[in-house]
Write an enzyme that holds these catalytic residues in place. Structure first.
Site, PDB file in Angstrom:
ATOM      1  N   ARG A 168       4.228  -2.268   0.412  1.00 43.64           N
ATOM      2  CA  ARG A 168       5.046  -3.485   0.527  1.00 43.64           C
ATOM      3  C   ARG A 168       5.143  -3.922   1.990  1.00 43.64           C
ATOM      4  O   ARG A 168       6.195  -4.354   2.456  1.00 43.64           O
ATOM      5  CB  ARG A 168       6.444  -3.261  -0.067  1.00 43.64           C
ATOM      6  N   SER A 243      12.676  -6.691  -8.260  1.00 48.67           N
ATOM      7  CA  SER A 243      13.042  -5.404  -7.646  1.00 48.67           C
ATOM      8  C   SER A 243      13.660  -5.647  -6.274  1.00 48.67           C
ATOM      9  O   SER A 243      13.012  -6.190  -5.382  1.00 48.67           O
ATOM     10  CB  SER A 243      11.806  -4.520  -7.504  1.00 48.67           C
ATOM     11  N   GLU A 342      13.544  -4.600  -0.581  1.00 52.66           N
ATOM     12  CA  GLU A 342      12.236  -5.254  -0.666  1.00 52.66           C
ATOM     13  C   GLU A 342      12.416  -6.753  -0.463  1.00 52.66           C
ATOM     14  O   GLU A 342      11.492  -7.449  -0.024  1.00 52.66           O
ATOM     15  CB  GLU A 342      11.625  -4.966  -2.043  1.00 52.66           C
TER      16      GLU A 342
END
Length: 346
Positions: A168, A243, A342
């Site tokens: 990520r 998420s 995130e």
């Protein structure tokens, strides 16, 4: 034609949390040339700039005092074929929806990104955080991207190596943050199906859907869509950004110690250690399904997926951020593991 620069614009339609914050200036661009024209405006040059795609990875905690530039560059095309290697290069405009790109590649009988089906957001946002799901990541098929440098308006091409992809992560989230605008992404995809079934839930879901034998990329996409819709709320129905936290990576020794205390703790080997599901940690810490706020609650943790923070209606971004901070503190206290968002918090 010169794009219009609007003032005092609500960003509620442009963020999937559905938060009613406002931008001092707002404009859309549908080409690299339109972007360059906007970047030359005095109001834009002097202001903080936010490049907006689908708004699916943002948490606004206040009004944005600068200029929001919404990327609406479209276009999907196969730009080359390698018959020997049975691959093709697909170029997508950064303003295209990511899932729209997945559907286009499947229609063209190309495989490689079907495991990334139904990820919200636009193509341009995908390389910024190296999107991933169900055993696949963008970097697995990434060839290069095209971008415009904000300071100069000059175009630049970035190879996979130059993007510095990690979990990520990319250079666009750290050393090159806010310096470039992605205008197009090019992927190298396969003509011969290579289904990726390493994520256990996919195989189980294929069986549940009655798909037998060797699954096609279309079958895998159907399975992933089914999984995501069963676990994740639709932002059109309940505000969320998918998420909220990254899955943390810990050392093997730390994992073994926790496993002795929590025998049902899942873990997935990664270079240098073990990846632990953040959703499991949050649920085990008692947060799953929690609601906060007046009445039945304005915000909270989703009842089916503890990794997702939600705006039930009427919440502020600051309230969601406060909840996230409390979850981080709780997981750290119980497991000794630090969670990291995130989602980009502004």
């Amino acid at each position: 034609m010169m794009p219009t620069l609007e003032e005092n614009v609500s960003l509620r339609p442009y963020n999937t949390f559905g938060l009613d914050v406002r931008a001092r200036y707002f404009a859309r661009f549908a080409s690299a040339d339109e972007l360059r024209a906007l970047l030359q405006l005095p109001q834009v040059q002097a202001a903080e700039k936010l490049i907006l795609g689908g708004g699916s990875n943002l948490l606004f905690t206040q009004d944005f005092a600068g200029v929001v530039l919404k990327n609406e560059i479209r276009g999907l095309e196969i730009i080359s074929e390698d018959g020997d290697a049975q691959t093709a290069l697909v170029r997508a405009g950064a303003g295209e929806s990511w899932h729209g790109l997945v559907e286009y590649t499947l229609d063209q009988q190309l495989s490689g990104i079907e495991n990334l089906s139904l990820i919200p957001g636009t193509v341009g946002a995908a390389p910024l955080q190296n999107i991933g799901a169900y055993g696949a990541e963008l970097r697995d098929t990434f060839d290069h991207l095209e971008a415009v440098e904000i300071a100069t308006g000059e175009g630049r091409v970035f190879s996979a190596g130059e993007c510095g992809f990690g979990y990520r992560e990319s250079v666009f989230k750290n050393v090159l943050k806010s310096q470039f605008v992605v205008t197009a992404v090019v992927l190298r995809l396969h003509r011969q199906a290579r289904p990726n079934l390493q994520y256990g839930a996919i195989a189980d879901t294929l069986a549940e859907l009655g798909i037998e034998g060797e699954p096609t990329p279309q079958d895998v996409s159907r399975a992933v869509v089914h999984i995501r819709r069963s676990k994740l709320p639709d932002p059109a129905e309940i505000g969320n950004a998918g998420s909220f936290f990254k899955n943390p990576e810990i050392s093997q020794a730390r994992f073994d110690h926790l496993k002795s205390q929590y025998p049902d703790l899942p873990g997935y080997p990664v270079p240098g250690g073990v990846k632990v599901p953040a959703g499991w940690l949050i649920e085990r810490a008692g947060w799953k399904g929690l609601r906060r706020g007046p009445g039945e609650g304005t915000h909270g943790v989703h009842a089916r997926q503890a990794l997702v923070l939600v705006n039930h209606g009427g919440a502020t971004g600051s309230e969601v951020r406060q909840l996230a901070e409390e979850i981080i503190s709780s997981v750290r206290q119980q497991f000794g593991i630090d969670l990291h968002p995130e989602v980009n918090i502004l």
